[in-house]
Design a protein around this motif. Structure first.
Motif, PDB file in Angstrom:
ATOM      1  N   ASP A   5       0.826  -1.191   0.000  1.00 26.22           N
ATOM      2  CA  ASP A   5       0.000   0.000   0.000  1.00 26.22           C
ATOM      3  C   ASP A   5       0.871   1.256   0.000  1.00 26.22           C
ATOM      4  OD1 ASP A   5      -2.982   0.996   0.762  1.00 26.22           O
ATOM      5  OD2 ASP A   5      -1.525   2.167   1.891  1.00 26.22           O
ATOM      6  N   SER A   6       1.950   1.218   0.804  1.00 20.83           N
ATOM      7  CA  SER A   6       2.809   2.392   0.918  1.00 20.83           C
ATOM      8  C   SER A   6       3.681   2.596  -0.309  1.00 20.83           C
ATOM      9  CB  SER A   6       3.677   2.302   2.179  1.00 20.83           C
ATOM     10  OG  SER A   6       4.545   1.195   2.120  1.00 20.83           O
ATOM     11  N   VAL A   7       3.895   1.550  -1.118  1.00 16.02           N
ATOM     12  CA  VAL A   7       4.566   1.756  -2.409  1.00 16.02           C
ATOM     13  C   VAL A   7       3.725   2.711  -3.257  1.00 16.02           C
ATOM     14  CG1 VAL A   7       5.263   0.675  -4.568  1.00 16.02           C
ATOM     15  CG2 VAL A   7       5.784  -0.451  -2.408  1.00 16.02           C
ATOM     16  N   GLY A   8       2.420   2.463  -3.262  1.00 10.40           N
ATOM     17  CA  GLY A   8       1.525   3.365  -3.983  1.00 10.40           C
ATOM     18  C   GLY A   8       1.523   4.757  -3.382  1.00 10.40           C
ATOM     19  N   ALA A   9       1.531   4.810  -2.037  1.00 13.47           N
ATOM     20  CA  ALA A   9       1.560   6.108  -1.366  1.00 13.47           C
ATOM     21  C   ALA A   9       2.864   6.847  -1.662  1.00 13.47           C
ATOM     22  CB  ALA A   9       1.390   5.919   0.139  1.00 13.47           C
ATOM     23  N   PHE A  10       3.943   6.108  -1.870  1.00 15.69           N
ATOM     24  CA  PHE A  10       5.241   6.697  -2.225  1.00 15.69           C
ATOM     25  C   PHE A  10       5.212   7.235  -3.656  1.00 15.69           C
ATOM     26  CE2 PHE A  10       9.476   6.073  -4.143  1.00 15.69           C
ATOM     27  CZ  PHE A  10      10.242   6.888  -3.320  1.00 15.69           C
TER      28      PHE A  10
END
Length: 405
Positions: free
Chosen positions: A147-152
């Motif tokens: 999820d945080s890859v997308g947020a990054f």
């Protein structure tokens, strides 16, 4: 984490992670530009921004309950989650239609968060039902890392779009960000439909899934204590936008670079979510979560400190990423074992809704504090509130020693 651990997580966790990755690229494109769009573009004051920011998260509260209960009732968690993803995707186009009207933007953001409210609890319930109980921390850690890859990537995408349309003037230059965000969100909906599997358990006995049974969850001491703790922690947490606006004001960051603040936070989240989830399974979920809130206190203290320049950015955004990595999925891992499978989605929704409502109150109060007392006083109050919340959460959730016979 070993290869065997990854294998045990199964394909459903990774499919849900991929959907969240793509959706978060879309969502974070909007989230990254929203504070500067509203405050610097539409000239909203801190109090008005606090209301809008609170709606952006708090509006999900009641819909989480509805989504969780409906998903348990019809036993179609994937369908309810997919509907939520689709609603959020369509809402991105609503931001283009809203123009510069703060009221219309508030309505559109509420619709977007309605979609998030519908999807979050069914998605998290699917994760809890996809792995053994002793691997819940790892499962949520891997999911939150993806999820945080997308947020990054989302803020980077927003910066790229703004750079391409840099010659545009006024709020219109943000329309390209919103349209691009919609296209990416639509891809996430398609991935959800094609690759995520729903676990269709046998139909529970009559009366197992009912409003009375859902309300009865709160009679369980563990669930009740966890709900109170989630609300207390929600009251102690201010929105990301406020943190970034304080940094922007302190360091005079150019508008075009503002979205990169979220990139720094999400990089820390990306690198640490899976390792901290695995650590929570080994040493205990509560200590890891409380340590995460300790990192949040450090973030607030750094904003109050005389530190400036790259050191301030690196420490503040890095610790903010630690906070999210240590708390987001770990709270849901704490909730999973306390809830019966037939009402798992409803129970998760109750906990998430309580925290979302508390967050709404927190955002409004912080915005008012900033408006009337200034950013420094507001941040100081926030730091003290987090410290009190950590102490209260430890008292509520620390394991009880059994009395000697």
């Amino acid at each position: 984490m070993s290869k065997r651990s990854f294998a045990l997580l199964g394909g459903n966790v990774f499919a849900l992670g991929t959907v969240s990755l793509v959706t978060d690229v879309s969502s974070e494109m909007v989230t990254a530009v929203l504070p500067v769009y509203l405050v610097l573009g539409l000239h909203l004051g801190p109090a008005a921004y606090g209301v809008v920011d609170g709606l952006y998260t708090g509006a999900t509260a009641l819909l989480r309950l509805v989504g969780g209960y409906v998903a348990d009732r019809v036993r179609r968690r994937k369908a309810v989650a997919g509907l939520g993803y689709a609603m959020s995707a369509v809402a991105k186009l609503g931001l283009v239609a809203a123009g510069s009207s703060a009221t219309a933007i508030g309505v559109v953001l509420t619709a977007d968060r309605t979609g998030k409210g519908l999807r979050t609890a069914p998605r998290d319930a699917l994760i809890t039902l996809s792995v053994p109980e002793h691997m819940l921390g790892r499962a949520f850690g891997v999911h939150r890392a993806m999820d945080s890859v997308g947020a990054f990537l989302g803020p980077l995408a927003a910066v790229a779009v703004l750079a391409v349309v840099g010659s545009s003037t006024g709020v219109e230059k943000f329309d390209a960000v919103f349209v691009t965000s919609f296209c990416i969100a639509a891809c996430g909906v398609l991935l959800m439909a094609l690759f995520v599997r729903d676990r269709r358990a046998p139909k529970p006995p009559s009366g197992t899934v009912s409003l009375r049974a859902a309300a009865g969850l709160l009679r369980a001491t563990g669930v009740r204590r966890l709900l109170i703790a989630a609300c207390v922690l929600g009251l102690a947490t201010i929105g990301d936008g406020f943190v970034y606006l304080v940094l922007q004001d302190k360091e005079d960051i150019a508008t075009g670079w503002f979205p990169l603040l979220a990139v720094g936070t999400n990089l820390g989240y990306l690198l640490l979510a899976a390792p901290l989830g695995a650590l929570a399974d080994r040493v205990g979920r509560l200590p890891v979560m409380l340590a995460g809130y300790g990192a949040l206190i450090a973030v607030y203290l750094l904003l109050l400190s005389p530190l400036t320049g790259w050191a301030l950015f690196a420490l503040t955004l890095g610790l903010y990423g630690v906070f999210y990595a240590a708390t987001d999925g770990v709270l849901m891992a704490l909730a999973g074992p306390l809830l019966p499978e037939a009402l798992r989605t409803t129970g998760i929704a109750i906990v998430q809704s309580g925290q979302a409502l508390a967050y709404f109150v927190s955002s409004v109060l912080f915005g008012l504090s900033w408006q009337f007392w200034g950013a420094t006083a507001a941040i100081a109050i926030a730091a003290g509130t987090v410290l009190a919340a950590v102490a209260a959460t430890f008292v509520l959730l620390a394991p009880r020693r059994k009395a000697r016979p």
